[in-house]
Design a protein around this motif. Structure first.
Motif, PDB file in Angstrom:
ATOM      1  N   THR A  85       0.858  -1.087  -0.222  1.00 37.49           N
ATOM      2  CA  THR A  85       0.062   0.137   0.694  1.00 37.49           C
ATOM      3  C   THR A  85       0.582   0.832  -0.048  1.00 37.49           C
ATOM      4  N   GLU A  90      -3.522   6.384  -2.118  1.00 43.84           N
ATOM      5  CA  GLU A  90      -4.508   5.828  -0.317  1.00 43.84           C
ATOM      6  C   GLU A  90      -5.880   5.536  -0.957  1.00 43.84           C
ATOM      7  N   GLY A  91      -6.129   6.210  -2.230  1.00 46.03           N
ATOM      8  CA  GLY A  91      -7.573   5.767  -2.416  1.00 46.03           C
ATOM      9  C   GLY A  91      -8.116   4.396  -3.140  1.00 46.03           C
ATOM     10  N   THR A  93      -6.632   2.208  -1.424  1.00 44.41           N
ATOM     11  CA  THR A  93      -6.102   1.488  -0.164  1.00 44.41           C
ATOM     12  C   THR A  93      -7.531   0.325   0.534  1.00 44.41           C
ATOM     13  N   LYS A  94      -7.655  -0.239   1.462  1.00 45.49           N
ATOM     14  CA  LYS A  94      -8.196  -0.787   1.639  1.00 45.49           C
ATOM     15  C   LYS A  94      -8.870  -0.144   2.753  1.00 45.49           C
ATOM     16  N   GLU A  95      -9.597   0.221   3.592  1.00 39.12           N
ATOM     17  CA  GLU A  95      -9.977   0.563   4.452  1.00 39.12           C
ATOM     18  C   GLU A  95      -9.454   0.263   5.654  1.00 39.12           C
ATOM     19  N   GLU A  96      -8.959  -1.114   6.229  1.00 39.54           N
ATOM     20  CA  GLU A  96      -8.329  -1.995   6.919  1.00 39.54           C
ATOM     21  C   GLU A  96      -6.837  -1.168   7.019  1.00 39.54           C
ATOM     22  N   LYS A  98      -5.813   1.271   5.652  1.00 41.88           N
ATOM     23  CA  LYS A  98      -4.911   2.764   5.738  1.00 41.88           C
ATOM     24  C   LYS A  98      -4.320   3.782   7.068  1.00 41.88           C
TER      25      LYS A  98
END
Length: 134
Positions: A85, A90-91, A93-96, A98
């Motif tokens: 990542t 950043e957009g 990348t999976k939320e978990e 970040k």
């Protein structure tokens, strides 16, 4: 923090004949590093450190470890590519991932300009960064 993991590798440590070189301390790392720094004989006496811990404190570990390491001593940081990542927008990348992505990106930037160390990023597994104290 896991004594069971240490004990799992203890037979290999003993076989290598370096058991006397290792002092396993089960405790949060920052407080242990601070205690080690209180004893001035520890400064500049460590050959090696391996960090696989909370990513938001990597920079704090690094700032303490450079004082403990000998010149040419090595510190290795695990997970410095954070599932790849760090090279992604950043957009995407999976939320978990970040929060630790952000900490890892900032830490990698910090290392890139740290004049106390020569660094090498190794794209093995989730990434390791090898730092040699100058």
């Amino acid at each position: 923090m896991d004594r069971d993991t240490y004990e799992m590798g203890l037979s290999v440590i003993k076989k290598a004949g370096v058991e006397h070189e290792i002092n396993f301390i089960q405790s949060p790392a920052l407080s242990v590093l601070d205690e080690l720094l209180e004893d001035h004989e520890n400064r500049g006496s460590f050959d090696f450190a391996f960090v696989d811990a909370d990513k938001d404190n990597y920079q704090k570990y690094h700032e303490r470890l450079w004082q403990l390491l000998k010149v040419c001593g090595i510190v290795v940081y695990d997970n410095t590519l954070w599932y790849g990542t760090v090279a992604m927008p950043e957009g995407s990348t999976k939320e978990e991932l970040k929060p630790n992505r952000l900490h890892t990106v900032e830490f990698n930037k910090f290392l890139a300009v740290d004049y106390h160390f020569q660094i090498s990023q190794v794209p093995l597994g989730d990434g390791v960064t090898i730092c040699r104290r100058l």
